[in-house]
Design a protein around this motif. Structure first.
Motif, PDB file in Angstrom:
ATOM      1  N   LYS A  86      48.767  52.330  39.557  1.00 52.81           N
ATOM      2  CA  LYS A  86      48.617  53.743  40.187  1.00 52.81           C
ATOM      3  C   LYS A  86      47.220  54.115  40.700  1.00 52.81           C
ATOM      4  CE  LYS A  86      52.141  55.786  37.340  1.00 52.81           C
ATOM      5  NZ  LYS A  86      52.511  56.849  36.141  1.00 52.81           N
ATOM      6  N   ALA A  87      46.197  53.174  40.303  1.00 55.96           N
ATOM      7  CA  ALA A  87      44.905  53.363  40.986  1.00 55.96           C
ATOM      8  C   ALA A  87      45.025  52.939  42.442  1.00 55.96           C
ATOM      9  CB  ALA A  87      43.973  52.432  40.162  1.00 55.96           C
ATOM     10  N   LEU A  88      45.914  52.090  42.714  1.00 56.46           N
ATOM     11  CA  LEU A  88      46.113  51.842  44.310  1.00 56.46           C
ATOM     12  C   LEU A  88      46.414  53.222  45.182  1.00 56.46           C
ATOM     13  CD1 LEU A  88      47.950  48.419  43.956  1.00 56.46           C
ATOM     14  CD2 LEU A  88      45.749  48.660  44.888  1.00 56.46           C
ATOM     15  N   SER A  89      47.001  54.408  44.367  1.00 59.82           N
ATOM     16  CA  SER A  89      47.047  55.356  45.111  1.00 59.82           C
ATOM     17  C   SER A  89      45.757  56.175  45.443  1.00 59.82           C
ATOM     18  CB  SER A  89      47.927  56.355  44.678  1.00 59.82           C
ATOM     19  OG  SER A  89      47.212  57.014  43.326  1.00 59.82           O
ATOM     20  N   LEU A  90      44.631  55.831  44.953  1.00 62.47           N
ATOM     21  CA  LEU A  90      43.318  56.251  45.278  1.00 62.47           C
ATOM     22  C   LEU A  90      42.691  55.604  46.455  1.00 62.47           C
ATOM     23  CD1 LEU A  90      41.991  56.475  41.372  1.00 62.47           C
ATOM     24  CD2 LEU A  90      42.837  58.277  42.971  1.00 62.47           C
ATOM     25  N   GLY A  91      42.917  54.328  46.490  1.00 64.10           N
ATOM     26  CA  GLY A  91      42.185  53.659  47.759  1.00 64.10           C
ATOM     27  C   GLY A  91      42.868  52.340  47.777  1.00 64.10           C
ATOM     28  N   ARG A  92      42.295  51.784  48.871  1.00 61.51           N
ATOM     29  CA  ARG A  92      42.966  50.304  49.259  1.00 61.51           C
ATOM     30  C   ARG A  92      42.315  49.314  48.318  1.00 61.51           C
ATOM     31  NH1 ARG A  92      40.469  46.337  52.606  1.00 61.51           N
ATOM     32  NH2 ARG A  92      42.052  44.853  53.749  1.00 61.51           N
ATOM     33  N   VAL A  93      41.035  49.300  47.881  1.00 61.01           N
ATOM     34  CA  VAL A  93      40.730  48.225  46.811  1.00 61.01           C
ATOM     35  C   VAL A  93      40.364  48.667  45.618  1.00 61.01           C
ATOM     36  CG1 VAL A  93      39.006  46.488  46.698  1.00 61.01           C
ATOM     37  CG2 VAL A  93      39.631  47.118  49.059  1.00 61.01           C
ATOM     38  N   VAL A  94      41.110  47.962  44.683  1.00 61.70           N
ATOM     39  CA  VAL A  94      40.580  48.341  43.181  1.00 61.70           C
ATOM     40  C   VAL A  94      39.972  47.175  42.589  1.00 61.70           C
ATOM     41  CG1 VAL A  94      41.690  49.288  41.000  1.00 61.70           C
ATOM     42  CG2 VAL A  94      42.378  49.917  43.136  1.00 61.70           C
ATOM     43  N   GLY A  95      39.017  47.507  42.102  1.00 58.12           N
ATOM     44  CA  GLY A  95      38.255  46.180  41.287  1.00 58.12           C
ATOM     45  C   GLY A  95      38.176  46.411  39.856  1.00 58.12           C
ATOM     46  N   TRP A  96      38.234  45.512  38.948  1.00 58.81           N
ATOM     47  CA  TRP A  96      37.974  45.489  37.609  1.00 58.81           C
ATOM     48  C   TRP A  96      36.790  44.654  37.127  1.00 58.81           C
ATOM     49  CZ3 TRP A  96      42.780  46.130  39.631  1.00 58.81           C
ATOM     50  CH2 TRP A  96      43.621  47.370  39.107  1.00 58.81           C
ATOM     51  N   ALA A 128      52.270  54.495  45.110  1.00 56.81           N
ATOM     52  CA  ALA A 128      51.691  55.197  46.159  1.00 56.81           C
ATOM     53  C   ALA A 128      51.766  56.543  46.310  1.00 56.81           C
ATOM     54  CB  ALA A 128      52.174  54.426  47.479  1.00 56.81           C
ATOM     55  N   SER A 129      52.737  57.087  45.466  1.00 53.62           N
ATOM     56  CA  SER A 129      53.111  58.557  45.703  1.00 53.62           C
ATOM     57  C   SER A 129      52.330  59.235  44.532  1.00 53.62           C
ATOM     58  CB  SER A 129      54.603  58.872  45.801  1.00 53.62           C
ATOM     59  OG  SER A 129      54.967  58.517  44.385  1.00 53.62           O
ATOM     60  N   THR A 130      51.679  58.711  43.477  1.00 54.80           N
ATOM     61  CA  THR A 130      51.010  59.224  42.653  1.00 54.80           C
ATOM     62  C   THR A 130      49.855  60.098  43.072  1.00 54.80           C
ATOM     63  OG1 THR A 130      51.548  57.403  40.971  1.00 54.80           O
ATOM     64  CG2 THR A 130      49.751  58.775  40.252  1.00 54.80           C
ATOM     65  N   ASN A 131      49.700  61.091  42.512  1.00 53.29           N
ATOM     66  CA  ASN A 131      48.511  62.008  43.035  1.00 53.29           C
ATOM     67  C   ASN A 131      47.278  61.644  42.408  1.00 53.29           C
ATOM     68  OD1 ASN A 131      47.636  64.024  40.720  1.00 53.29           O
ATOM     69  ND2 ASN A 131      49.799  64.497  40.643  1.00 53.29           N
ATOM     70  N   PRO A 132      45.840  62.120  43.049  1.00 48.15           N
ATOM     71  CA  PRO A 132      44.867  61.524  42.372  1.00 48.15           C
ATOM     72  C   PRO A 132      44.415  61.959  41.101  1.00 48.15           C
ATOM     73  CG  PRO A 132      44.566  62.353  44.599  1.00 48.15           C
ATOM     74  CD  PRO A 132      46.001  62.873  44.389  1.00 48.15           C
ATOM     75  N   LEU A 133      44.818  63.073  40.617  1.00 44.29           N
ATOM     76  CA  LEU A 133      44.424  63.476  39.222  1.00 44.29           C
ATOM     77  C   LEU A 133      45.296  62.708  38.180  1.00 44.29           C
ATOM     78  CD1 LEU A 133      44.008  67.312  39.683  1.00 44.29           C
ATOM     79  CD2 LEU A 133      42.316  65.705  38.800  1.00 44.29           C
ATOM     80  N   ASP A 134      46.700  62.430  38.705  1.00 45.13           N
ATOM     81  CA  ASP A 134      47.231  61.637  37.662  1.00 45.13           C
ATOM     82  C   ASP A 134      46.799  60.071  37.492  1.00 45.13           C
ATOM     83  OD1 ASP A 134      48.881  63.699  36.932  1.00 45.13           O
ATOM     84  OD2 ASP A 134      50.562  63.434  38.400  1.00 45.13           O
ATOM     85  N   ALA A 135      46.486  59.701  38.735  1.00 43.28           N
ATOM     86  CA  ALA A 135      45.996  58.322  38.684  1.00 43.28           C
ATOM     87  C   ALA A 135      44.648  58.118  38.067  1.00 43.28           C
ATOM     88  CB  ALA A 135      45.693  57.835  40.242  1.00 43.28           C
ATOM     89  N   VAL A 136      43.691  59.083  38.182  1.00 40.09           N
ATOM     90  CA  VAL A 136      42.491  59.146  37.443  1.00 40.09           C
ATOM     91  C   VAL A 136      42.789  59.036  35.769  1.00 40.09           C
ATOM     92  CG1 VAL A 136      40.415  60.146  36.980  1.00 40.09           C
ATOM     93  CG2 VAL A 136      41.207  59.700  39.469  1.00 40.09           C
ATOM     94  N   SER A 137      43.824  60.076  35.578  1.00 40.66           N
ATOM     95  CA  SER A 137      44.152  60.155  34.359  1.00 40.66           C
ATOM     96  C   SER A 137      44.634  58.940  33.569  1.00 40.66           C
ATOM     97  CB  SER A 137      45.233  61.439  34.084  1.00 40.66           C
ATOM     98  OG  SER A 137      44.590  62.725  34.454  1.00 40.66           O
ATOM     99  N   GLU A 138      45.306  58.207  34.182  1.00 43.87           N
ATOM    100  CA  GLU A 138      45.979  56.995  33.836  1.00 43.87           C
ATOM    101  C   GLU A 138      44.840  56.040  33.594  1.00 43.87           C
ATOM    102  OE1 GLU A 138      49.057  55.949  33.069  1.00 43.87           O
ATOM    103  OE2 GLU A 138      50.362  57.616  33.562  1.00 43.87           O
ATOM    104  N   LEU A 139      43.994  55.797  34.357  1.00 45.34           N
ATOM    105  CA  LEU A 139      42.768  55.235  34.002  1.00 45.34           C
ATOM    106  C   LEU A 139      41.959  55.502  32.886  1.00 45.34           C
ATOM    107  CD1 LEU A 139      41.500  54.382  37.702  1.00 45.34           C
ATOM    108  CD2 LEU A 139      42.879  52.923  36.344  1.00 45.34           C
ATOM    109  N   ILE A 140      41.601  56.783  32.797  1.00 44.37           N
ATOM    110  CA  ILE A 140      41.118  57.258  31.559  1.00 44.37           C
ATOM    111  C   ILE A 140      42.121  56.989  30.203  1.00 44.37           C
ATOM    112  CG2 ILE A 140      40.365  59.258  30.179  1.00 44.37           C
ATOM    113  CD1 ILE A 140      39.941  60.604  32.931  1.00 44.37           C
ATOM    114  N   TRP A 141      43.337  57.250  30.270  1.00 46.63           N
ATOM    115  CA  TRP A 141      44.215  56.846  29.118  1.00 46.63           C
ATOM    116  C   TRP A 141      44.103  55.318  28.856  1.00 46.63           C
ATOM    117  CZ3 TRP A 141      45.395  60.222  25.913  1.00 46.63           C
ATOM    118  CH2 TRP A 141      45.831  61.428  26.316  1.00 46.63           C
TER     119      TRP A 141
END
Length: 486
Positions: free
Chosen positions: A149-159, A62-75
């Motif tokens: 970590k995508a959950l730090s971006l928003g309430r719902v994460v869908g794949w 939950a404490s992951t900052n947005p840029l790090d969360a998006v970076s993880e999804l890119i990785w």
């Protein structure tokens, strides 16, 4: 400038935009592609799977900052051998950002593996491999934490996941909701499809900090994180909100160095340091990376290197070991990290000073050819050589500060340089006063000189002083950060 009422409305809309999205038919406006995108809804045939997550994991995600969360999804996409990863943002009718979408054309995840991938937190398939399965590219993630970590971006994460099975492609969906991130919701069965393989992650009901992704700095931060990877793998593309990240846009030069190895018990870790000079204005920072150069954590060094926009990458598997123990972001507890950071800072400052001195050589040669340089013979002693180093650095700083200095008559420049030489040679204690009050060199330029002259050996200059008093007052009078040596 927006008034406070506008800011309040924007914040309210940001928090409640998803509510209006439902009223308006759950559609959003994708400004990145100027099209209307319907929000994907899971079918009724979904199965719930329980994932074991500790309170520690939930807090950290939950404490992951947005840029790090998006970076993880890119990785995640790059580790799945994607050659293209695209990050887009969607906006609702109130122009509030309503969704973040990260899509890749990687291999996807076979349906029979998806539950295991989510459940084996800390035991990703990548832990036993250093290379991606097909392209043989170096892997980034090892713990399977990026998707959470995508959950730090928003309430719902869908794949939406598409994978190949023989000659056929199949697709299915998965979903996590922040209300209960231990509940993984997956399609009952995959469906046959003609779509290419890949994963699309869509995050909705966004948290307020995600607005940072719309800042200009966000693009540069993403560029910093992936420029070296993109430089190494030229067939890979990352598009961030409509801008293709090209390594040559960011990287001017890469200067490699070797630091002292880290000895931790019976293990010894090699340490490499790359100073990457940036073509764009960038906040100076140093990334702690694994041996392949993948950033695991960042530090913001505080030292003065004016005019050098750089990012440092310290590469060692020691940092990978710390990351596996969740200690990479803990400051002050690891003396090895502190020592390596000090080495990197000292080396960066020395690199900057050396480069600045080298940059002055062509200028000095031009002055000699124009016969305005005040020294006509070669230096005979170490003290004279040091004195000229001081003169060269100060004179070039003065030239850079005074507009159209090179357009002045040669006689005027010769006279100015002779006066400056006399001050440095005979009355160095007045140098700062002359630069500040006569030439009106600004404080930032004075600080720059202090940084440049840190390595000047004062004992050499002091030997050339005429009196003991000069020797005792030289450092105080110059006031430019020079240090004595013994």
């Amino acid at each position: 400038m927006r008034d406070a009422d506008d800011a309040t409305k924007e914040h309210w809309a940001f928090r409640h935009g998803h509510f209006f999205g439902r009223i308006l038919g759950a559609s959003t406006i994708d400004t990145d592609h100027c099209s209307v995108v319907a929000e994907a809804r899971p079918s009724s045939n979904m199965t719930h799977h329980k994932i074991e997550l500790t309170a520690h994991h939930l807090t950290r995600f939950a404490s992951t900052n947005p840029l790090d969360a998006v970076s993880e999804l890119i990785w995640n996409g790059l580790d799945a051998d994607a050659s293209r990863v695209t990050v887009t943002t969607e906006f609702d009718v109130l122009q509030s950002m309503s969704a973040i979408v990260v899509a890749d054309n990687g291999e996807g995840i076979p349906f029979d593996q998806i539950v295991g991938r989510f459940k084996r937190l800390g035991d990703s398939w990548k832990r036993s491999s250093r290379l991606s399965k097909k392209q043989g590219r170096f892997l980034h993630g090892k713990d399977g934490q990026g998707r959470f970590k995508a959950l730090s971006l928003g309430r719902v994460v869908g794949w939406t996941i598409t994978y190949a099975d023989g000659d056929q492609h199949f697709s299915y969906t998965a979903r996590l909701i922040a209300d209960d991130p231990t509940d993984l919701i997956i399609s009952d069965a995959p469906e046959k499809t003609s779509r290419p393989t890949g994963v699309t992650v869509r995050v909705t009901e966004l948290n307020p900090p995600t607005r940072a992704l719309m800042n200009v700095d966000a693009l540069n931060r993403i560029g910093e994180k992936f420029a070296l990877y993109l430089n190494q793998y030229r067939d890979v593309e990352i598009n961030f909100r409509g801008t293709l990240i090209r390594p040559e846009t960011y990287i001017v030069s890469v200067e490699p160095f070797t630091l002292d190895p880290i000895v931790d018990g019976e293990r010894t870790f090699a340490v490499e340091y790359d100073i990457v000079e940036w073509a764009v204005r960038s906040e100076r920072r140093i990334y702690l990376c694994d041996a392949e150069g993948f950033p695991l954590a960042e530090r913001n060094p505080r030292f003065h290197v004016p005019g050098l926009d750089f990012v440092g990458y310290i590469r060692s598997d020691y940092f990978a070991a710390l990351a596996e123990q969740n200690l990479i972001d803990v400051d002050g507890l690891d003396s090895n990290v502190a020592d390596i950071l000090e080495q990197a800072k000292d080396l960066t400052k020395a690199f900057y000073r050396k480069r600045r001195v080298n940059d002055t050589r062509s200028v000095i040669q031009k002055w000699k050819e124009e016969k305005v340089y005040p020294y006509e013979t070669e230096a005979l002693t170490v003290a004279q050589e040091t004195e000229r180093q001081v003169f060269d650095l100060v004179a070039v700083s003065v030239k850079d500060h005074i507009q159209d200095y090179d357009a002045l008559p040669a006689t005027a420049r010769r006279f100015n340089f002779e006066l400056l030489r006399q001050v440095i040679e005979r009355n160095p204690t007045e140098l700062r006063s002359v630069l500040e009050h006569v030439i009106k060199l600004p404080e930032n330029k004075l600080a720059e000189l202090a940084s440049l002259l840190e390595d000047v050996t004062l004992s050499n200059i002091i030997e050339a002083s005429a009196t003991v008093a000069d020797r005792l007052t030289f450092v105080h009078g110059l006031g430019l950060g020079l240090t004595t040596t013994t």
